[in-house]
Design an enzyme around this catalytic site. Sequence first.
Site, short mmCIF file in Angstrom:
data_model
loop_
_atom_site.label_atom_id
_atom_site.label_comp_id
_atom_site.label_asym_id
_atom_site.label_seq_id
_atom_site.Cartn_x
_atom_site.Cartn_y
_atom_site.Cartn_z
N ALA A 67 50.57 24.66 -11.84
CA ALA A 67 49.07 25.32 -11.59
C ALA A 67 48.93 26.43 -12.27
O ALA A 67 48.89 27.03 -13.22
CB ALA A 67 50.16 26.47 -10.29
N GLY A 77 -1.90 1.73 16.40
CA GLY A 77 -3.22 0.72 16.17
C GLY A 77 -2.31 -1.13 17.52
O GLY A 77 -1.92 -1.27 18.04
N ALA A 133 -0.25 4.83 -1.74
CA ALA A 133 -1.23 5.71 -2.17
C ALA A 133 -1.79 6.77 -1.52
O ALA A 133 -1.73 7.72 -2.05
CB ALA A 133 -2.54 4.48 -2.66
N GLN A 178 -5.44 3.60 -6.71
CA GLN A 178 -6.47 3.57 -6.51
C GLN A 178 -7.05 5.46 -6.79
O GLN A 178 -6.23 6.08 -5.92
CB GLN A 178 -5.90 3.74 -4.68
CG GLN A 178 -7.40 3.84 -3.92
CD GLN A 178 -6.87 3.57 -1.83
OE1 GLN A 178 -5.73 3.73 -1.76
NE2 GLN A 178 -7.91 3.85 -1.13
N ARG A 199 35.07 14.46 -11.75
CA ARG A 199 33.91 14.36 -12.60
C ARG A 199 33.39 13.23 -13.15
O ARG A 199 35.10 12.17 -13.30
CB ARG A 199 33.83 14.72 -12.70
CG ARG A 199 33.79 16.73 -12.33
CD ARG A 199 33.18 17.67 -12.93
NE ARG A 199 31.87 18.12 -14.28
CZ ARG A 199 31.74 18.22 -15.16
NH1 ARG A 199 33.00 19.12 -15.48
NH2 ARG A 199 30.93 18.58 -15.52
N HIS A 259 47.98 22.05 -8.74
CA HIS A 259 47.38 23.51 -7.71
C HIS A 259 46.12 24.16 -9.21
O HIS A 259 47.15 24.26 -10.44
CB HIS A 259 48.57 24.07 -7.46
CG HIS A 259 49.22 23.83 -6.74
ND1 HIS A 259 49.51 23.41 -5.83
CD2 HIS A 259 50.50 22.99 -7.16
CE1 HIS A 259 50.54 23.13 -5.23
NE2 HIS A 259 51.37 23.10 -6.40
N LEU A 306 0.92 -1.63 -0.32
CA LEU A 306 -0.38 0.11 -0.30
C LEU A 306 1.36 1.23 0.03
O LEU A 306 1.47 1.33 0.78
CB LEU A 306 -1.18 0.17 1.33
CG LEU A 306 -1.78 -1.74 1.11
CD1 LEU A 306 -2.71 -1.07 3.10
CD2 LEU A 306 -2.74 -1.43 0.68
#
Length: 462
Positions: free
Chosen positions: A386, A144, A13, A80, A339, A369, A11
């Site tokens: 650098a 509950g 929804a 639903q 990256r 650098h 469930l």
Amino acid sequence: MSYINFSAIILAAGRGNRMLSDTPKVLYQIGGKFMLQHLIDSVMQVGVSSIYVVHGYKGEMIIKEINTNQYKIPVYWILQHDLTGTGDAVQRVLPFISDDEEVLVLYGDVPFVSYKTLQRLHVIKSQCDISMLTATLPNPKGYGRIVRNQEGSVVSIIEHDDIINDDQKKIKEVSTGIFIAISNHLKCWLSTLTTHKSKNEFYLTDIIQIAHQSGYSIHTMCPDDTFEIMGVNSKSDFVDLDKQYQQRKVQCLLSSGLMIIDPNRFDLRGTLVHGKDVYIDINVIIEGHVSLGNRVKIGASCILKDTIVADDVEIYPFSIIENTTIGFQSKVGPFVRLRPGTELKEKSHVGNFVEIKNTRLGEQSKVKHLSYLGDAEIGNQVNIGAGTIICNYDGMMKHQTIIGDDVFIGADSQLVAPITIGKNVTIGAGTTVTRDVAANETIISRIRQFSILNWKRLKNKK
């Protein structure tokens, strides 16, 4: 093992109003994975023949984000339309399930119930009509309560909001909402449900009282760890669950020999494999799949994602590394960004404030650098001074740079791609290289220094 007549209903929804968020609750991530994905992964190991996920609020987003193509068992999405409670949600699925089939019901915001617990619950089902997962909690607020008669049999579940007396408040055994029953029985019980006036919803938990009054047997079991039944209704719940998840993962890593200097300041958002004598300092984040070799040291506040690190590598603080391979005895950082597509060969060195993308840096090469290298093949024993920049983008396309072995590039140089620099080339500081350079050449493009006699600098009058 897969059981032919055994399906699962998840469930997912609900709006999750208490989260105060536009994102569906089941799409919050713990450990780098959606809560709903965690649960589906677990259910896949139970032995069900199919899984039905009931969606409603922003269901299109959920379907888009959850990867079901990886599974051998089919996952079906059931809409639903009107969010009228958990009882109605299960009713939406039952027409697709045969009458004699066993049905496991779970909740998408209770993501960490283990497959072993669910398998035990399935075994208990062979001895009764409903097998329920319950737990005894010192503070059952929000759950509950399980109501039993004098013989100890389960007779009903009282939702937390419906508790009316002190005896009910004292009950510590709670319902997790997870149970197994026969499809045909569910259809009969659900057909007699009425809505609760307070919320105008059909409560799935009401079937327990209906089943008991009709003479059906109900057995219960508890999980070995109450962590398995922790649910998320609010941001506070989410933070608590994520913290417990991280604590368990850290303990597993410590037990396997990884040194995490402060377990409370380490975040695992994926999977980590490691060798011996690996050291991780504070505030490190691991995302995706990361592999660390022997004697690797990771400094404070680093982020590693989908990266492979060889033996004896040192990564200094505040380095961000993604989709990268780092070779034996290399050094990275501090304040480095590697990256996707970056490969550092053995004994290479990438230092302060360097960004590298889609580039291979050869053995014993150094860029220490303030440099940017993109879309390049760089040979062995290359020294990049650098402030050197590879200008790989012309406004429309990326272009490649090739640098041979034993090249020396002076500080503050620019290499305008596409360009090839041969072996053993020396490039003077401040040079802008726009054409290919043959092997063994020495080049410089800056203007010669000269003096201006008798020139006076302008000054502001005070």
